[in-house]
Design a protein around this motif. Structure first.
Motif, PDB file in Angstrom:
ATOM      1  N   ARG A 334     -11.949  -3.801  36.998  1.00 25.57           N
ATOM      2  CA  ARG A 334     -11.541  -2.618  37.749  1.00 25.57           C
ATOM      3  C   ARG A 334     -10.646  -3.032  38.900  1.00 25.57           C
ATOM      4  NH1 ARG A 334     -10.897   2.971  38.070  1.00 25.57           N
ATOM      5  NH2 ARG A 334     -11.216   3.689  40.222  1.00 25.57           N
ATOM      6  N   GLU A 335      -9.462  -2.417  38.987  1.00 29.17           N
ATOM      7  CA  GLU A 335      -8.565  -2.666  40.111  1.00 29.17           C
ATOM      8  C   GLU A 335      -9.135  -2.004  41.360  1.00 29.17           C
ATOM      9  OE1 GLU A 335      -6.113  -3.953  42.560  1.00 29.17           O
ATOM     10  OE2 GLU A 335      -5.601  -4.497  40.478  1.00 29.17           O
ATOM     11  N   LEU A 336      -9.302  -2.794  42.434  1.00 31.56           N
ATOM     12  CA  LEU A 336      -9.913  -2.297  43.656  1.00 31.56           C
ATOM     13  C   LEU A 336      -8.891  -1.807  44.671  1.00 31.56           C
ATOM     14  CD1 LEU A 336     -12.686  -5.009  44.178  1.00 31.56           C
ATOM     15  CD2 LEU A 336     -12.855  -2.821  42.984  1.00 31.56           C
ATOM     16  N   ARG A 337      -7.655  -2.267  44.586  1.00 31.94           N
ATOM     17  CA  ARG A 337      -6.640  -1.828  45.536  1.00 31.94           C
ATOM     18  C   ARG A 337      -6.237  -0.387  45.222  1.00 31.94           C
ATOM     19  NH1 ARG A 337      -1.832  -3.558  45.903  1.00 31.94           N
ATOM     20  NH2 ARG A 337      -1.591  -3.735  48.149  1.00 31.94           N
ATOM     21  N   SER A 338      -6.269   0.454  46.241  1.00 31.66           N
ATOM     22  CA  SER A 338      -5.871   1.847  46.041  1.00 31.66           C
ATOM     23  C   SER A 338      -4.360   2.035  46.166  1.00 31.66           C
ATOM     24  CB  SER A 338      -6.577   2.748  47.054  1.00 31.66           C
ATOM     25  OG  SER A 338      -6.248   2.363  48.393  1.00 31.66           O
ATOM     26  N   ARG A 339      -3.670   1.057  46.780  1.00 29.80           N
ATOM     27  CA  ARG A 339      -2.223   1.187  46.953  1.00 29.80           C
ATOM     28  C   ARG A 339      -1.507   0.851  45.650  1.00 29.80           C
ATOM     29  NH1 ARG A 339      -0.101  -1.944  52.134  1.00 29.80           N
ATOM     30  NH2 ARG A 339       1.767  -0.804  51.465  1.00 29.80           N
ATOM     31  N   PRO A 340      -0.462   1.590  45.296  1.00 28.88           N
ATOM     32  CA  PRO A 340       0.298   1.282  44.082  1.00 28.88           C
ATOM     33  C   PRO A 340       1.190   0.071  44.280  1.00 28.88           C
ATOM     34  CG  PRO A 340       1.298   3.107  45.249  1.00 28.88           C
ATOM     35  CD  PRO A 340       0.034   2.768  46.000  1.00 28.88           C
ATOM     36  N   GLU A 341       1.920  -0.273  43.217  1.00 27.07           N
ATOM     37  CA  GLU A 341       2.868  -1.378  43.300  1.00 27.07           C
ATOM     38  C   GLU A 341       4.002  -1.026  44.271  1.00 27.07           C
ATOM     39  OE1 GLU A 341       1.994  -4.120  41.497  1.00 27.07           O
ATOM     40  OE2 GLU A 341       0.275  -2.863  41.022  1.00 27.07           O
ATOM     41  N   SER A 342       4.701  -2.037  44.748  1.00 19.98           N
ATOM     42  CA  SER A 342       5.759  -1.787  45.730  1.00 19.98           C
ATOM     43  C   SER A 342       6.945  -1.070  45.083  1.00 19.98           C
ATOM     44  CB  SER A 342       6.229  -3.106  46.344  1.00 19.98           C
ATOM     45  OG  SER A 342       6.874  -3.917  45.372  1.00 19.98           O
ATOM     46  N   ARG A 343       7.672  -0.321  45.888  1.00 20.78           N
ATOM     47  CA  ARG A 343       8.882   0.328  45.414  1.00 20.78           C
ATOM     48  C   ARG A 343       9.993  -0.707  45.261  1.00 20.78           C
ATOM     49  NH1 ARG A 343      10.722   3.671  50.854  1.00 20.78           N
ATOM     50  NH2 ARG A 343      11.268   1.841  52.133  1.00 20.78           N
ATOM     51  N   ILE A 344      11.076  -0.294  44.608  1.00 15.91           N
ATOM     52  CA  ILE A 344      12.228  -1.174  44.400  1.00 15.91           C
ATOM     53  C   ILE A 344      13.433  -0.545  45.087  1.00 15.91           C
ATOM     54  CG2 ILE A 344      13.731  -2.276  42.716  1.00 15.91           C
ATOM     55  CD1 ILE A 344      11.484  -2.163  40.712  1.00 15.91           C
ATOM     56  N   GLU A 345      14.089  -1.299  45.969  1.00 20.16           N
ATOM     57  CA  GLU A 345      15.290  -0.832  46.657  1.00 20.16           C
ATOM     58  C   GLU A 345      16.505  -1.574  46.110  1.00 20.16           C
ATOM     59  OE1 GLU A 345      14.439  -1.597  50.759  1.00 20.16           O
ATOM     60  OE2 GLU A 345      13.503   0.366  51.049  1.00 20.16           O
ATOM     61  N   ALA A 346      17.555  -0.822  45.822  1.00 16.03           N
ATOM     62  CA  ALA A 346      18.750  -1.425  45.225  1.00 16.03           C
ATOM     63  C   ALA A 346      19.991  -0.687  45.691  1.00 16.03           C
ATOM     64  CB  ALA A 346      18.653  -1.372  43.695  1.00 16.03           C
ATOM     65  N   THR A 361       4.809   2.548  41.621  1.00 19.58           N
ATOM     66  CA  THR A 361       4.156   2.905  40.365  1.00 19.58           C
ATOM     67  C   THR A 361       2.759   2.296  40.361  1.00 19.58           C
ATOM     68  OG1 THR A 361       4.393   2.939  37.948  1.00 19.58           O
ATOM     69  CG2 THR A 361       4.953   0.898  39.073  1.00 19.58           C
ATOM     70  N   ARG A 362       1.971   2.620  39.370  1.00 20.41           N
ATOM     71  CA  ARG A 362       0.607   2.108  39.286  1.00 20.41           C
ATOM     72  C   ARG A 362       0.297   1.720  37.841  1.00 20.41           C
ATOM     73  NH1 ARG A 362      -3.691   2.592  42.479  1.00 20.41           N
ATOM     74  NH2 ARG A 362      -2.790   4.280  43.737  1.00 20.41           N
ATOM     75  N   TYR A 363      -0.349   0.578  37.681  1.00 23.69           N
ATOM     76  CA  TYR A 363      -0.853   0.183  36.373  1.00 23.69           C
ATOM     77  C   TYR A 363      -2.265   0.742  36.202  1.00 23.69           C
ATOM     78  CZ  TYR A 363       3.082  -2.993  36.590  1.00 23.69           C
ATOM     79  OH  TYR A 363       4.345  -3.501  36.707  1.00 23.69           O
ATOM     80  N   ASP A 364      -2.692   0.891  34.967  1.00 26.14           N
ATOM     81  CA  ASP A 364      -4.020   1.427  34.720  1.00 26.14           C
ATOM     82  C   ASP A 364      -5.074   0.557  35.404  1.00 26.14           C
ATOM     83  OD1 ASP A 364      -5.402   3.545  33.011  1.00 26.14           O
ATOM     84  OD2 ASP A 364      -6.536   1.744  32.542  1.00 26.14           O
ATOM     85  N   ARG A 365      -5.997   1.186  36.125  1.00 26.53           N
ATOM     86  CA  ARG A 365      -6.929   0.437  36.970  1.00 26.53           C
ATOM     87  C   ARG A 365      -8.102  -0.154  36.199  1.00 26.53           C
ATOM     88  NH1 ARG A 365      -8.099   3.635  42.504  1.00 26.53           N
ATOM     89  NH2 ARG A 365      -8.930   1.561  43.010  1.00 26.53           N
ATOM     90  N   ASP A 366      -8.402   0.359  35.023  1.00 19.86           N
ATOM     91  CA  ASP A 366      -9.544  -0.127  34.246  1.00 19.86           C
ATOM     92  C   ASP A 366      -9.063  -0.859  33.005  1.00 19.86           C
ATOM     93  OD1 ASP A 366     -11.972   1.071  35.653  1.00 19.86           O
ATOM     94  OD2 ASP A 366     -10.702   2.839  35.367  1.00 19.86           O
ATOM     95  N   GLY A 367      -9.758  -1.926  32.667  1.00 19.86           N
ATOM     96  CA  GLY A 367      -9.428  -2.684  31.475  1.00 19.86           C
ATOM     97  C   GLY A 367     -10.635  -3.415  30.938  1.00 19.86           C
ATOM     98  N   ALA A 368     -10.639  -3.620  29.636  1.00 21.88           N
ATOM     99  CA  ALA A 368     -11.698  -4.385  28.977  1.00 21.88           C
ATOM    100  C   ALA A 368     -11.132  -5.725  28.538  1.00 21.88           C
ATOM    101  CB  ALA A 368     -12.240  -3.618  27.778  1.00 21.88           C
ATOM    102  N   VAL A 369     -11.906  -6.768  28.747  1.00 19.69           N
ATOM    103  CA  VAL A 369     -11.523  -8.112  28.318  1.00 19.69           C
ATOM    104  C   VAL A 369     -12.602  -8.628  27.381  1.00 19.69           C
ATOM    105  CG1 VAL A 369     -10.985 -10.473  29.023  1.00 19.69           C
ATOM    106  CG2 VAL A 369     -10.290  -8.550  30.466  1.00 19.69           C
TER     107      VAL A 369
END
Length: 409
Positions: A334-346, A361-369
């Motif tokens: 489970r991803e614990l960080r509530s902040r999304p990925e950084s923006r991109i400036e160009a 943007t945000r990646y899916d917070r839950d995953g199975a391994v």
């Protein structure tokens, strides 16, 4: 300019370009229908706003781009063209470096689990500490996976090859201290329409430690990875084509702590565990070369803090001097960080446009391994392990295979 600049230099260049345009004053959009209005996502609209600011469109370096967009048959085609003109194909690159660090961590912790099983089943005459417990390990890994497309984030298919080596020693019974070094290469198709493919070369150093008293265990890894990117972007829509490239670098860090219990019933052993995983990866500022669609992109990053809960089960089967240990495991992360990925400036490199931003943007917070493996040990000194690991989330499917050999001196 053909060499990637540092993130601070690019931010300065972007700031100077924006200031110069603010002083000169921006002209009104060149067309009755603004390019921004064609955007179907926030990132596409941001690219459209930049093109709306082009002055004297008939003589600007972007004339071919503007003419091609204007000539597209409908708004959907124009939105797709705006997506091609932005840096969204690069969004996943830091995430792929995190996948490299994840693979390194899992291979090392799989090796530590094998060493722990060996120590728990060892006969009384096998040394438990000192210079006779020096181990050398080598591993080779393969990984394939895909990320599904999201707004302003393309679909990505990738595969990688890795090799690493390490050594460790047990200074006191139950404690393992060691380090590994490794390299891997990732070949990524960032979008089915954005060929040729991009590559990442990673070099890493990863210290590790493990302690067990037979009833519980603690494993820890920490590492630094340097990434060298070769990025290639094909801007291709009806009426316009441009092949662009750049070569930025990135700095990455990782740390993992896992603790669990050890339960034994005959030849079977179960290890319930919990873990915490930290990952950081960045893509250094880059400057593309190749044509009118070239971009200068400021440094951006991906950061992750994940928890894990899982269970590992194994069996110990002896026959003569050989011991076979099949194992399976499953865990939820489970991803614990509530902040999304950084923006991109160009900004478009030819100048005359404002900075534009691809939103966070945000990646899916839950995953199975899930994982499965089998190890074979001969004479309590030489071991060979084959393993599979699969990671599954709503936006990704990743499969990894590894072979690890170790020998105690």
């Amino acid at each position: 300019m053909r060499q990637a600049l540092s993130g601070s230099t690019i931010r300065l260049s972007i700031g100077l370009a924006a200031s110069a345009m603010a002083m000169a004053g921006l002209a009104s959009p060149a067309f009755a229908q603004s390019y921004e209005s064609y955007g179907a996502s926030a990132g596409q609209a941001a690219v459209g706003r930049a093109l709306d600011a082009v002055q004297a469109p008939d003589t600007s370096p972007y004339a071919d781009i503007l003419d091609a967009v204007d000539g597209l048959p409908n708004a959907a085609a124009r939105a797709d063209a705006l997506g091609h003109l932005g840096p969204s194909p690069y969004r996943l690159m830091p995430r792929l470096s995190i996948q490299s660090m994840d693979a390194t961590d899992r291979e090392i912790r799989g090796y530590l689990a094998q060493r722990r099983e060996l120590a728990l089943d060892a006969s009384a005459d096998v040394p438990a500490s000192g210079d006779r417990t020096i181990n050398v390990m080598v591993s080779y890994g393969l990984k394939q996976g895909k990320y599904k497309a999201r707004p302003d984030r393309p679909r990505a298919d990738f595969d990688s090859r890795s090799i690493r080596a390490g050594f460790d020693i047990s200074p006191v019974p139950g404690l393992i201290l060691g380090t590994s070094i490794g390299i891997d290469g990732i070949d990524a198709n960032l979008d089915r329409n954005q060929n040729p493919r991009s590559t990442v070369f990673n070099a890493n150093v990863t210290p590790y430690a493990s302690y067990t008293n037979g009833r519980y265990y603690v494993d820890a890894t920490a590492g630094y990875t340097r990434s060298w990117y070769q990025l290639r972007r094909q801007v291709n829509f009806t009426g316009f084509s441009d092949r662009l490239q750049s070569g930025p670098n990135g700095d990455n860090a990782a740390a993992t702590v896992e603790a669990g219990g050890i339960l034994k019933l005959g030849v079977l052993r179960a290890q319930p565990f919990a873990g915490l995983h930290y990952r950081y990866a960045d893509l250094g500022g880059l400057v593309e070369s190749g044509g009118a669609a070239s971009l200068a992109v400021a440094k951006f990053k991906t950061e992750s803090v994940r928890s894990s809960l899982g269970l590992r089960a194994s069996a110990s089967l002896k026959k003569g001097a050989w011991t076979l240990r099949p194992s399976v495991e499953g865990q939820w992360q489970r991803e614990l960080r509530s902040r999304p990925e950084s923006r991109i400036e160009a900004i478009f490199l030819a100048g005359g446009t404002p900075i534009f931003t691809l939103p966070s943007t945000r990646y899916d917070r839950d995953g199975a391994v899930v994982g499965a493996g089998i190890s074979a040990t001969h004479g309590e000194r030489t071991g060979l392990r084959l393993s599979y690991t699969g990671e599954f989330g709503n936006d990704r499917r990743i499969h990894g295979f590894a072979v690890t050999a170790n020998h105690r001196f």
